[in-house]
Design a protein around this motif. Structure first.
Motif, mmCIF file in Angstrom:
data_model
loop_
_atom_site.group_PDB
_atom_site.id
_atom_site.type_symbol
_atom_site.label_atom_id
_atom_site.label_comp_id
_atom_site.label_asym_id
_atom_site.label_seq_id
_atom_site.Cartn_x
_atom_site.Cartn_y
_atom_site.Cartn_z
ATOM 1 N N UNK A 1 -12.292 -22.734 25.154
ATOM 2 C CA UNK A 1 -11.374 -23.485 24.992
ATOM 3 C C UNK A 1 -10.036 -22.917 24.782
ATOM 4 N N UNK A 2 -9.929 -21.752 23.864
ATOM 5 C CA UNK A 2 -8.781 -21.028 23.710
ATOM 6 C C UNK A 2 -8.412 -20.386 25.015
ATOM 7 N N UNK A 3 -9.275 -19.636 25.673
ATOM 8 C CA UNK A 3 -9.024 -18.839 26.861
ATOM 9 C C UNK A 3 -8.150 -19.899 27.938
ATOM 10 N N UNK A 4 -9.004 -21.013 28.107
ATOM 11 C CA UNK A 4 -8.587 -22.035 29.154
ATOM 12 C C UNK A 4 -7.155 -22.368 29.016
ATOM 13 N N UNK A 5 -6.831 -22.844 27.551
ATOM 14 C CA UNK A 5 -5.318 -23.322 27.286
ATOM 15 C C UNK A 5 -4.309 -22.393 27.172
ATOM 16 N N UNK A 6 -4.940 -21.196 26.525
ATOM 17 C CA UNK A 6 -3.820 -20.154 26.338
ATOM 18 C C UNK A 6 -3.364 -19.522 27.727
ATOM 19 N N UNK A 7 -4.317 -19.516 28.611
ATOM 20 C CA UNK A 7 -3.878 -18.936 30.031
ATOM 21 C C UNK A 7 -3.071 -20.011 30.889
ATOM 22 N N UNK A 8 -3.378 -21.337 30.620
ATOM 23 C CA UNK A 8 -2.448 -22.397 31.341
ATOM 24 C C UNK A 8 -1.102 -22.402 30.386
ATOM 25 N N UNK A 9 -1.213 -22.275 29.206
ATOM 26 C CA UNK A 9 0.249 -21.989 28.333
ATOM 27 C C UNK A 9 1.020 -23.157 28.750
#
Length: 551
Positions: A371-379
């Motif tokens: 979840x962190x990876x997904x949303x941090x990448x989208x920023x």
């Protein structure tokens, strides 16, 4: 103005009692008459039943006189303020009355001012006492609340390890030989239908049940609420209480389950950490209780789960898998590929060949990482609420399949929403441009003008228009104009030159050339052919008095 004070009047001459009642300034004193009695015997019963604030009594009465009445009430430990009325001036009566703690002694005939002054003095005492009692109650409530907050914050600090805490530093007496952490976890049966408002009421009730049950068995304990419906407790007890603590935790589980039966909305599981005699290790015991709760994925909900010696292998495996799939997840996000996300998550959450000593808390950590990876990448700041919601729902999944499906569905939906948003961003300016052309086709229209209207760079707008419509903007403009020209050719008697001018071409020759290029024939031939077809079909739409204009 507070609650009214009640007054009971007792005199064996009833009319004198009524007279006394008339003399009292009830409203001004904020008092009310409970009753007027003519018997000391009856007065004793009424006072014991109704407990008035003030009693005005005559001294000389048959059977039970005023002094007997006062003595009886004082012996029964009822807190009543007495005013004595008597027609006798003998010191003996006054002396005895004062010995019983009588507030005032008034002689007959009763003076209105003296009576009301005496009542005013007692009313002030009662008011001061009420204020003092209320203040003491509020003070106690504030102290209790402060102590509760101190205890909650202390346990939260221990769990979050915000600072090093020594036993000597804490303002709580924890002298038991053993420390043990437990984690009471509430899960939604349907994690996609969470009701935050209902959570508060439910958690507070469970918290209260737990606190009451523990308080009966233990002198010292800490308890606090944490995110995702966790209630953590730290027990402190002596070794000879170990059996009692086991029974206590079982009792707590039963009580919570009985309470939750009325909702059909939650599951409860209790994780129990290992015992330790070292205060420095209590965080480890609480962490173990959390891990134990996470293993409801293996053991099921609605039960006690004791901490075991977990293998670190699963945690290591998941970390390796996560690093391996990181780039493919990025690629899937860039391509708005829900299938790619699903494939990566399924690979990450694949179960090992053997389930022995597996620590299922590693899967919750892996879900958090994804979840962190997904949303941090989208920023994207606007997605922060989505992230929080998905994280919360994951923590309420008590089956691995449920967790996997939730991640696949939630992140897939999020990607689809973003894809649609991006598409709309592209489609909106194209739609605006088409609407403008439809309304203003007869006017001079330049690509640069349209770019300003849709708030895009002309070069970018031109490329975007070509991508979305598969034609250049100039071609689209000409096509729209020719469609309107075709309509005018058949619906009006206007000349070719007039029609060309009506659709934005002042030069008749250029209009005719462009019309032939786009439609395939010159305007005049198009009109003649269409008229012939309509005429032959018997569907000529307009009366044609002068057919020469069509040729």
């Amino acid at each position: 103005m507070g609650e009214k004070n009640s007054v009971l009047i007792v005199d064996d001459e009833f009319r004198i009692g009524l007279l006394i009642k008339k003399l009292i300034h009830w409203t001004e004193l904020n008092m009310e008459c409970l009753d007027v009695l003519d018997s000391g015997e009856t007065a004793v019963k009424i006072i014991q039943e109704k407990k008035p604030d003030i009693v005005i009594t005559d001294i000389r009465m048959p059977k039970v006189n005023g002094l007997d009445l006062i003595k009886t009430i004082r012996e029964s430990d009822i807190n009543v303020h007495f005013i004595v009325i008597s027609g006798y001036k003998e010191f003996e009566y006054a002396h005895k009355a004062l010995a019983y703690g009588v507030e005032d002694y008034i002689l007959k005939p009763v003076n209105e001012k003296d009576l009301n002054d005496a009542l005013h003095k007692i009313g002030k005492k009662l008011s001061d006492k009420e204020i003092f009692t209320k203040h003491q109650t509020e003070l106690k409530r504030t102290i209790d609340k402060s102590n509760k907050i101190i205890r909650q914050n202390l346990l939260r600090n221990i769990i979050d390890q915000r600072e090093n805490i020594n036993l000597s530093d804490i303002p709580i007496n924890m002298e038991g030989e053993l420390y043990q952490g437990i984690d009471i976890k509430l899960d939604y049966i349907d994690c996609e239908n969470m009701d935050i408002r209902h959570d508060t009421q439910t958690v507070n009730k469970v918290y209260s049940l737990v606190e009451t049950a523990i308080r009966k068995e233990l002198k010292e304990f800490l308890i606090c609420q944490k995110d995702y419906l966790h209630i953590y407790c730290l027990f402190n007890y002596d070794r000879d209480k170990e059996k009692d603590i086991k029974e206590l935790v079982s009792k707590i589980l039963i009580q919570i389950k009985e309470y939750l039966m009325g909702f059909d909305q939650y599951e409860v599981t209790i994780g129990i950490g290992t015992k330790t005699c070292d205060f420095e290790e209590i965080r480890f015991s609480i962490l173990e209780s959390y891990k134990a709760v996470c293993n409801r994925m293996c053991h099921g909900t609605g039960r006690l789960i004791y901490a075991e010696t977990f293998s670190e292998d699963m945690d290591i495996q998941l970390k390796k898998r996560f690093e391996k799939m990181r780039d493919s997840l990025y690629t899937s996000i860039d391509a708005y590929s829900a299938k790619g996300i699903e494939s990566g998550i399924c690979e990450l959450f694949r179960l090992p060949e053997t389930m022995e000593n597996i620590d299922m808390s590693a899967y919750y950590m892996a879900a958090e990482k994804v979840i962190d990876l997904f949303f941090n990448y989208l920023d994207k700041e606007e997605l922060e609420d989505h992230k929080k919601l998905i994280l919360a729902r994951c923590q309420h999944c008590y089956k691995l399949e449920q967790l996997l499906n939730l991640l696949v569905k939630s992140l897939g939906n999020c990607l689809e929403m973003l894809r649609e948003t991006e598409e709309n961003k592209s489609i909106r300016p194209i739609r605006q441009a088409k609407e403008y052309v439809e309304e203003h086709y007869a006017e001079k229209i330049l690509l640069e003008d349209i770019a300003i209207i849709v708030d895009l760079n002309p070069v970018y707008f031109s490329a975007l228009f070509k991508k979305e419509t598969d034609m250049n903007f100039s071609t689209y403009l000409s096509t729209v104009r020719m469609e309107h020209a075709k309509k005018l050719l058949i619906d009006t008697n206007d000349t070719i030159a007039a029609i060309g001018d009506a659709v934005g071409y002042a030069d008749q020759k250029y209009f005719s050339q462009l019309f032939k290029k786009i439609v395939g024939v010159k305007p005049a031939i198009y009109r003649r052919l269409l008229i012939q077809v309509l005429f032959l079909a018997g569907e000529c739409l307009k009366p044609m008095n002068d057919l020469s204009i069509y040729w």
